[in-house]
Design a protein around this motif. Sequence first.
Motif, PDB file in Angstrom:
ATOM      1  N   THR A 193       2.005  -8.120  -5.701  1.00  0.00           N
ATOM      2  CA  THR A 193       2.416  -6.832  -5.161  1.00  0.00           C
ATOM      3  C   THR A 193       1.233  -6.034  -4.625  1.00  0.00           C
ATOM      4  N   GLY A 194       0.054  -6.543  -4.784  1.00  0.00           N
ATOM      5  CA  GLY A 194      -1.124  -5.871  -4.263  1.00  0.00           C
ATOM      6  C   GLY A 194      -1.722  -4.945  -5.292  1.00  0.00           C
TER       7      GLY A 194
ATOM      8  N   ARG B 217      -4.541  11.106   5.183  1.00  0.00           N
ATOM      9  CA  ARG B 217      -5.118  10.425   6.335  1.00  0.00           C
ATOM     10  C   ARG B 217      -4.115   9.610   7.147  1.00  0.00           C
ATOM     11  N   GLU B 218      -3.166   8.986   6.455  1.00  0.00           N
ATOM     12  CA  GLU B 218      -2.252   8.079   7.148  1.00  0.00           C
ATOM     13  C   GLU B 218      -0.790   8.496   7.059  1.00  0.00           C
ATOM     14  N   LYS B 219      -0.554   9.710   6.594  1.00  0.00           N
ATOM     15  CA  LYS B 219       0.810  10.250   6.496  1.00  0.00           C
ATOM     16  C   LYS B 219       1.725   9.383   5.625  1.00  0.00           C
ATOM     17  N   ALA B 220       1.162   8.857   4.536  1.00  0.00           N
ATOM     18  CA  ALA B 220       1.962   8.045   3.620  1.00  0.00           C
ATOM     19  C   ALA B 220       3.060   8.897   3.003  1.00  0.00           C
ATOM     20  N   GLN B 221       4.175   8.262   2.671  1.00  0.00           N
ATOM     21  CA  GLN B 221       5.282   8.958   2.035  1.00  0.00           C
ATOM     22  C   GLN B 221       5.372   8.544   0.573  1.00  0.00           C
ATOM     23  N   LEU B 222       5.698   9.518  -0.269  1.00  0.00           N
ATOM     24  CA  LEU B 222       5.898   9.256  -1.684  1.00  0.00           C
ATOM     25  C   LEU B 222       7.349   8.871  -1.924  1.00  0.00           C
ATOM     26  N   ILE B 223       7.553   7.742  -2.574  1.00  0.00           N
ATOM     27  CA  ILE B 223       8.891   7.282  -2.938  1.00  0.00           C
ATOM     28  C   ILE B 223       8.934   7.179  -4.457  1.00  0.00           C
TER      29      ILE B 223
ATOM     30  N   ALA C  19       6.154   0.489   9.247  1.00  0.00           N
ATOM     31  CA  ALA C  19       4.687   0.408   9.248  1.00  0.00           C
ATOM     32  C   ALA C  19       4.066   1.592   8.506  1.00  0.00           C
ATOM     33  N   LEU C  20       4.873   2.615   8.221  1.00  0.00           N
ATOM     34  CA  LEU C  20       4.397   3.799   7.525  1.00  0.00           C
ATOM     35  C   LEU C  20       3.992   3.435   6.097  1.00  0.00           C
ATOM     36  N   PRO C  21       2.821   3.866   5.633  1.00  0.00           N
ATOM     37  CA  PRO C  21       2.422   3.571   4.254  1.00  0.00           C
ATOM     38  C   PRO C  21       3.339   4.277   3.254  1.00  0.00           C
TER      39      PRO C  21
ATOM     40  N   ASN D  51       3.238  -2.178   3.934  1.00  0.00           N
ATOM     41  CA  ASN D  51       2.177  -1.243   3.558  1.00  0.00           C
ATOM     42  C   ASN D  51       2.628  -0.330   2.415  1.00  0.00           C
ATOM     43  N   SER D  52       3.267  -0.910   1.385  1.00  0.00           N
ATOM     44  CA  SER D  52       3.697  -0.120   0.228  1.00  0.00           C
ATOM     45  C   SER D  52       2.874  -0.521  -0.989  1.00  0.00           C
ATOM     46  N   ARG D  53       2.483   0.490  -1.763  1.00  0.00           N
ATOM     47  CA  ARG D  53       1.659   0.246  -2.951  1.00  0.00           C
ATOM     48  C   ARG D  53       2.118   1.148  -4.082  1.00  0.00           C
ATOM     49  N   ALA D  54       1.979   0.663  -5.296  1.00  0.00           N
ATOM     50  CA  ALA D  54       2.381   1.419  -6.476  1.00  0.00           C
ATOM     51  C   ALA D  54       1.249   2.342  -6.929  1.00  0.00           C
TER      52      ALA D  54
END
Length: 137
Positions: free
Chosen positions: A31-32, A46-52, A87-89, A114-117
């Motif tokens: 899972t990275g 920096r990359e406009k990541a979204q919190l899920i 492609a959005l983080p 591009n999803s990370r825990a």
Amino acid sequence: MKFFIDNWFLFLAAATSGGLLLWPLLQRGVTGPKLSPSEAVMLINREKAQLIDVSEPAEYAAGHAAGAKNVPLANLETSGELPKNKALPLVVLCPTGARAARAVGILQKLGYENSRALAGGFAAWREANLPVEKSAA
């Protein structure tokens, strides 16, 4: 060499048990790497990541990271709440980080590469004194 030949089954058992001990570590790597709260904030800025947040609705209502979208783990594959841009983080979190790691695997299968825990989950977020919200009851 004779000892090895006479006791091959012991060596096989040792190798098998060693492999079984390493298996969870290898699975986590799929899972990275996990993000620290500060790395998550940098990714958001920096990359406009979204919190899920993959917590259950009651857990989410009790408190969650500011700006996080609630998409329970059970509904992840069928939810319309996920961003259309794959492609959005995505930074995935839950109360402890355990469900988030599973959610990342599901998200990657859905095309969100591009999803990370978040390591430590919401507890780590709160510990880092980052903004927290509670839903109106």
